[in-house]
Design an enzyme around this catalytic site. Structure first.
Site, PDB file in Angstrom:
ATOM      1  N   ASP A  65      -8.258 -16.245  -8.435  1.00 55.25           N
ATOM      2  CA  ASP A  65      -7.646 -15.989  -9.681  1.00 55.25           C
ATOM      3  C   ASP A  65      -8.627 -16.028 -10.779  1.00 55.25           C
ATOM      4  O   ASP A  65      -8.966 -15.461 -11.867  1.00 55.25           O
ATOM      5  CB  ASP A  65      -6.623 -16.626 -10.227  1.00 55.25           C
ATOM      6  CG  ASP A  65      -5.632 -15.880 -10.847  1.00 55.25           C
ATOM      7  OD1 ASP A  65      -4.666 -14.811 -10.533  1.00 55.25           O
ATOM      8  OD2 ASP A  65      -5.419 -16.280 -12.181  1.00 55.25           O
ATOM      9  N   TYR A  68       7.077   1.492  -5.401  1.00 56.26           N
ATOM     10  CA  TYR A  68       5.660   2.098  -5.871  1.00 56.26           C
ATOM     11  C   TYR A  68       5.500   3.348  -5.088  1.00 56.26           C
ATOM     12  O   TYR A  68       4.457   3.951  -5.550  1.00 56.26           O
ATOM     13  CB  TYR A  68       4.679   0.963  -5.167  1.00 56.26           C
ATOM     14  CG  TYR A  68       4.911  -0.366  -5.865  1.00 56.26           C
ATOM     15  CD1 TYR A  68       5.391  -0.648  -7.272  1.00 56.26           C
ATOM     16  CD2 TYR A  68       4.700  -1.679  -5.160  1.00 56.26           C
ATOM     17  CE1 TYR A  68       5.465  -1.911  -7.651  1.00 56.26           C
ATOM     18  CE2 TYR A  68       4.696  -3.016  -5.839  1.00 56.26           C
ATOM     19  CZ  TYR A  68       5.166  -2.759  -7.180  1.00 56.26           C
ATOM     20  OH  TYR A  68       5.299  -4.123  -7.854  1.00 56.26           O
ATOM     21  N   ARG A 116       9.401  -2.770  -8.696  1.00 60.28           N
ATOM     22  CA  ARG A 116      10.174  -2.969  -7.440  1.00 60.28           C
ATOM     23  C   ARG A 116      11.614  -2.609  -8.016  1.00 60.28           C
ATOM     24  O   ARG A 116      12.523  -2.517  -7.086  1.00 60.28           O
ATOM     25  CB  ARG A 116       9.900  -4.358  -6.939  1.00 60.28           C
ATOM     26  CG  ARG A 116       8.797  -4.659  -6.386  1.00 60.28           C
ATOM     27  CD  ARG A 116       8.694  -6.170  -6.115  1.00 60.28           C
ATOM     28  NE  ARG A 116       8.580  -7.073  -7.523  1.00 60.28           N
ATOM     29  CZ  ARG A 116       8.515  -8.272  -7.482  1.00 60.28           C
ATOM     30  NH1 ARG A 116       8.693  -9.143  -6.332  1.00 60.28           N
ATOM     31  NH2 ARG A 116       8.602  -8.834  -8.638  1.00 60.28           N
ATOM     32  N   ILE A 154       0.089  -8.700 -16.618  1.00 66.52           N
ATOM     33  CA  ILE A 154      -1.296  -7.922 -16.801  1.00 66.52           C
ATOM     34  C   ILE A 154      -1.088  -6.507 -17.047  1.00 66.52           C
ATOM     35  O   ILE A 154      -1.623  -5.713 -17.779  1.00 66.52           O
ATOM     36  CB  ILE A 154      -2.173  -8.244 -15.617  1.00 66.52           C
ATOM     37  CG1 ILE A 154      -3.624  -7.807 -16.305  1.00 66.52           C
ATOM     38  CG2 ILE A 154      -1.993  -7.759 -14.459  1.00 66.52           C
ATOM     39  CD1 ILE A 154      -4.379  -8.537 -17.287  1.00 66.52           C
ATOM     40  N   ALA A 155       0.075  -5.844 -16.133  1.00 68.57           N
ATOM     41  CA  ALA A 155       0.309  -4.356 -16.462  1.00 68.57           C
ATOM     42  C   ALA A 155       0.864  -4.203 -17.888  1.00 68.57           C
ATOM     43  O   ALA A 155       0.499  -3.121 -18.521  1.00 68.57           O
ATOM     44  CB  ALA A 155       1.588  -4.227 -15.518  1.00 68.57           C
ATOM     45  N   LYS A 196      -8.607  -7.300 -10.211  1.00 71.02           N
ATOM     46  CA  LYS A 196      -9.171  -8.296  -9.572  1.00 71.02           C
ATOM     47  C   LYS A 196      -8.571  -9.489  -9.038  1.00 71.02           C
ATOM     48  O   LYS A 196      -7.231  -9.762  -9.751  1.00 71.02           O
ATOM     49  CB  LYS A 196     -10.435  -9.001 -10.719  1.00 71.02           C
ATOM     50  CG  LYS A 196      -9.741  -9.409 -11.946  1.00 71.02           C
ATOM     51  CD  LYS A 196      -8.839 -10.311 -12.207  1.00 71.02           C
ATOM     52  CE  LYS A 196      -8.884 -11.645 -11.800  1.00 71.02           C
ATOM     53  NZ  LYS A 196      -7.861 -12.739 -11.841  1.00 71.02           N
TER      54      LYS A 196
END
Ligand SMILES: NC(=O)c1ccc[n+]([C@@H]2O[C@H](COP(=O)([O-])OP(=O)(O)OC[C@H]3O[C@@H](n4cnc5c(N)ncnc54)[C@H](OP(=O)(O)O)[C@@H]3O)[C@@H](O)[C@H]2O)c1
Length: 327
Positions: free
Chosen positions: A178, A58, A37, A15-16, A97
């Protein structure tokens, strides 16, 4: 703040990547930094999207002074911790979400954002899709009369991977958090808070709901009949039925470009509402417009509604006796 809003992207997963594609078409968005990471993954993502700051970890992303707002695209179980990291560093946050694992976590990040007067929003992109906005306008105008029933579902059948984020309870797995959050959001947009909630779930081998069926009922007898599944590829449609007609939102209804209006005694009318980009650009544009206006939260995706919807998800899981290891 410079002329452009400077985004930091936290994580480099599916999704990123979609979100970065969306930012790339917005002229007033600048992708300033990415955090992963691993350095290798940050570098590869940074190269692909021409992002100058590429952080391993992060924390470094949250601390980056050239970032105005961080987009969080990590698995659900990390949303609370990641949002707190960014808010503590004074950054505005757009968080995927479901907002968090449960309402207690949502409450916590909302309180921190409000105390620090920082912008915070759940990335529930459906609310910002033009066809959904058009349908909401039509409902407000009474085009199908008074809405009485909503039927909506979201199911697909991914390969069973016990350690993957869809099935692993440590990562907040299960259909409800989800996928089920989408039909519940649609019902909320039409009927508001439910009066009563009944449901059933099929709990799978890893202890998460692999599918569920939910009925929400409301004060004047309206009903929402909703389902989500990781076991069954469903039609992925939504229907809103009123006293004078109905709207069928075509697949995939949570980011639609087409719906059919059927008014009692009239011929069906199929309406197309085109979408620019992959659809994530609309939520990003909302964030930027709020930041420019100095608004701490969005009217379209208010924090109190994110919290109220998390409470519904909590109630459903309680009905199934399902909790996550971190709870
Ligand atoms: N709005 C939408 O349409 C939509 C669609 C799909 C997913 N989502 C939401 O976005 C979130 C991420 O979903 P996704 O499909 O993008 O997942 P994904 O492809 O697995 O990516 C998640 C990313 O999070 C980071 N991460 C940090 N800790 C991790 C861990 N312990 N295990 C796995 N990944 C970890 C990783 O990035 P680094 O290694 O770079 O740190 C990983 O690539 C979920 O909350 C999901 O509900 C939203």
């Amino acid at each position: 703040m410079t002329d452009k809003i400077r985004w930091g992207i936290m994580s480099t997963g599916y999704i990123a990547t979609e979100f970065a594609k969306a930012l790339a078409i917005l002229p007033d968005a600048e992708m300033a930094a990415v955090g992963s990471r691993s350095q290798a993954s940050a570098d590869a993502f940074g190269m692909r999207f021409d992002i100058p700051h590429r952080h391993a970890g992060y924390e470094a992303l949250a601390e980056d002074p050239d970032v105005d707002v961080v987009y969080i695209g990590t698995p659900h179980n990390l949303h609370r911790e990641n949002a707190l990291l960014c808010l503590d560093a004074g950054k505005a946050v757009l968080c995927e979400k479901p907002f968090t694992i449960n309402a207690a976590e949502a409450q916590e990040i909302i309180e921190v954002a409000r105390r620090k007067q920082l912008f915070l929003m759940e990335a529930m992109w459906t609310r910002f899709i033009p066809a959904i906005r058009k349908i909401r306008g039509m409902l407000a105008d009474g085009v199908i009369g008074e809405p009485r029933m909503v039927m909506a579902e979201f199911g697909f059948r991914p390969p069973f991977e016990p350690d993957g984020r869809l099935f692993d309870p440590q990562l907040g797995g299960g259909a409800l958090l989800d996928l089920g959050i989408y039909p519940i959001t649609l019902a909320w947009l039409i009927f508001g808070p439910p009066q009563e909630i009944v449901s059933r779930a099929s709990i799978g081998a890893t202890g998460v709901d692999e599918q569920n069926a939910v009925v929400l009922s409301y004060g004047q007898g309206q009903l929402a009949v909703l389902a989500s599944s990781l076991q069954a590829e469903t039609p992925q449609e939504a229907h809103i039925i009123g006293t004078q007609g109905r709207i069928r939102i075509h697949a995939q209804w949570w980011h639609p470009t087409m719906f059919t209006l059927s008014l009692n005694g009239r011929e069906d009318q199929t309406i197309t509402v085109p979408m620019g980009g992959n659809g994530y650009n609309y939520e990003a544009a909302e964030v930027m417009s709020c930041l420019r206006a100095g608004k701490p939260e969005s009217n379209v995706m208010p924090l109190d509604e994110s919290l109220a919807i998390m409470k519904i998800l909590d109630q459903l899981r309680a009905q199934w006796g399902m909790s996550y290891p971190m709870e």
